[in-house]
Write an enzyme that holds these catalytic residues in place. Sequence first.
Site, PDB file in Angstrom:
ATOM      1  N   TYR A   1      35.568   2.650   4.496  1.00 49.38           N
ATOM      2  CA  TYR A   1      35.310   1.693   3.408  1.00 49.38           C
ATOM      3  C   TYR A   1      36.541   1.645   2.515  1.00 49.38           C
ATOM      4  CZ  TYR A   1      32.289  -0.824   0.056  1.00 49.38           C
ATOM      5  OH  TYR A   1      31.717  -1.764  -0.766  1.00 49.38           O
TER       6      TYR A   1
ATOM      7  N   LYS B   1      35.536  -1.711   6.531  1.00 48.28           N
ATOM      8  CA  LYS B   1      34.797  -2.535   5.579  1.00 48.28           C
ATOM      9  C   LYS B   1      35.670  -2.742   4.348  1.00 48.28           C
ATOM     10  CE  LYS B   1      30.557  -2.699   2.827  1.00 48.28           C
ATOM     11  NZ  LYS B   1      29.408  -1.952   2.305  1.00 48.28           N
TER      12      LYS B   1
ATOM     13  N   THR C   1      24.646   0.378  -2.558  1.00 47.67           N
ATOM     14  CA  THR C   1      23.434  -0.183  -3.140  1.00 47.67           C
ATOM     15  C   THR C   1      22.341   0.873  -3.256  1.00 47.67           C
ATOM     16  OG1 THR C   1      24.015  -2.318  -2.179  1.00 47.67           O
ATOM     17  CG2 THR C   1      21.762  -2.074  -2.939  1.00 47.67           C
TER      18      THR C   1
END
Length: 299
Positions: free
Chosen positions: A133, A158, A46
């Site tokens: 991730y 994640k 983000t």
Amino acid sequence: MHFSGILFFPVTPFSATGALDAGLTSDHVASGVEAGAGGVFPACGTGEYHALALDEIAAIVAATVGTVAGRVPVIAGAGGPLGHAIAAARAARDAGADGLLVLPPYLVGGTQSGLVAYVEAICQASGLPVVIYHRGTAQYTAETVARLARDPQVIGFKDGVGDVGLTQQIVRRVQQADRDDFLFFNGLLTAELSQGAYRGIGVPMYSSAAFAMAPEIANAYYRAYDAGDEATRLRLIDGFYTPLVALRDETPGFGVSLVKAGLRLAGVPVGGVRAPLVDPTAEQQQRLADILEAGRSLL
């Protein structure tokens, strides 16, 4: 490392000339922590990690660490080309980050042993705890995650792929390896929409991009989720998250662009996104404003 509450992924504010606005970064992070964030992940997805220079990453993490002041963990992004990932990891360490989110390598995809080597190189260079991730060019098998989990420096996983069956296998393999301290996160876009399923397979935490622009709505969802208040949770999914996802899916990269637009609508001058992402059109921004208004009306 302990997280309690929503995981906050702040945007990276840019000035009118496109330069990093470190002061507004601090203000944005402060507002999120004051709104109840359980952890802060600066310079990640983000935060447009893909578009940041190394000195900008260092400045963002330093501003975040200084603002958070130890109240919650700060986990910085590190990924892309290996040399850049190592430099970003060291910069985050030097700035005082508590850990790293290891993002996928750039362009190329390697074997599972190659992914292990990539993670291990970042671990060795930084000395920080890392969360891997799972998405894009870094998609791990259950065996690979179990192998990485043997290293106490690797503290979490994640998921950004959305294969619930595979994620369930990964959770079980790590649990069977007696890593009861290992952390699992739902990292899908607008994770609130899928978190009910992830909770059922042993993934209790999730990242929330919506929290960055509408913390009051994200907090209402989290409270309902945490309390098992399904009526409220589903009302927010139907009235806010589902239309938000429909708008998000119209244009690639809107998982970031809409969040920055939502902040601008609230009077926070975070600027637009950097290429190759694009900002919403005036019509899309108006629809976002309507969605946000509808979400707040549900509170």
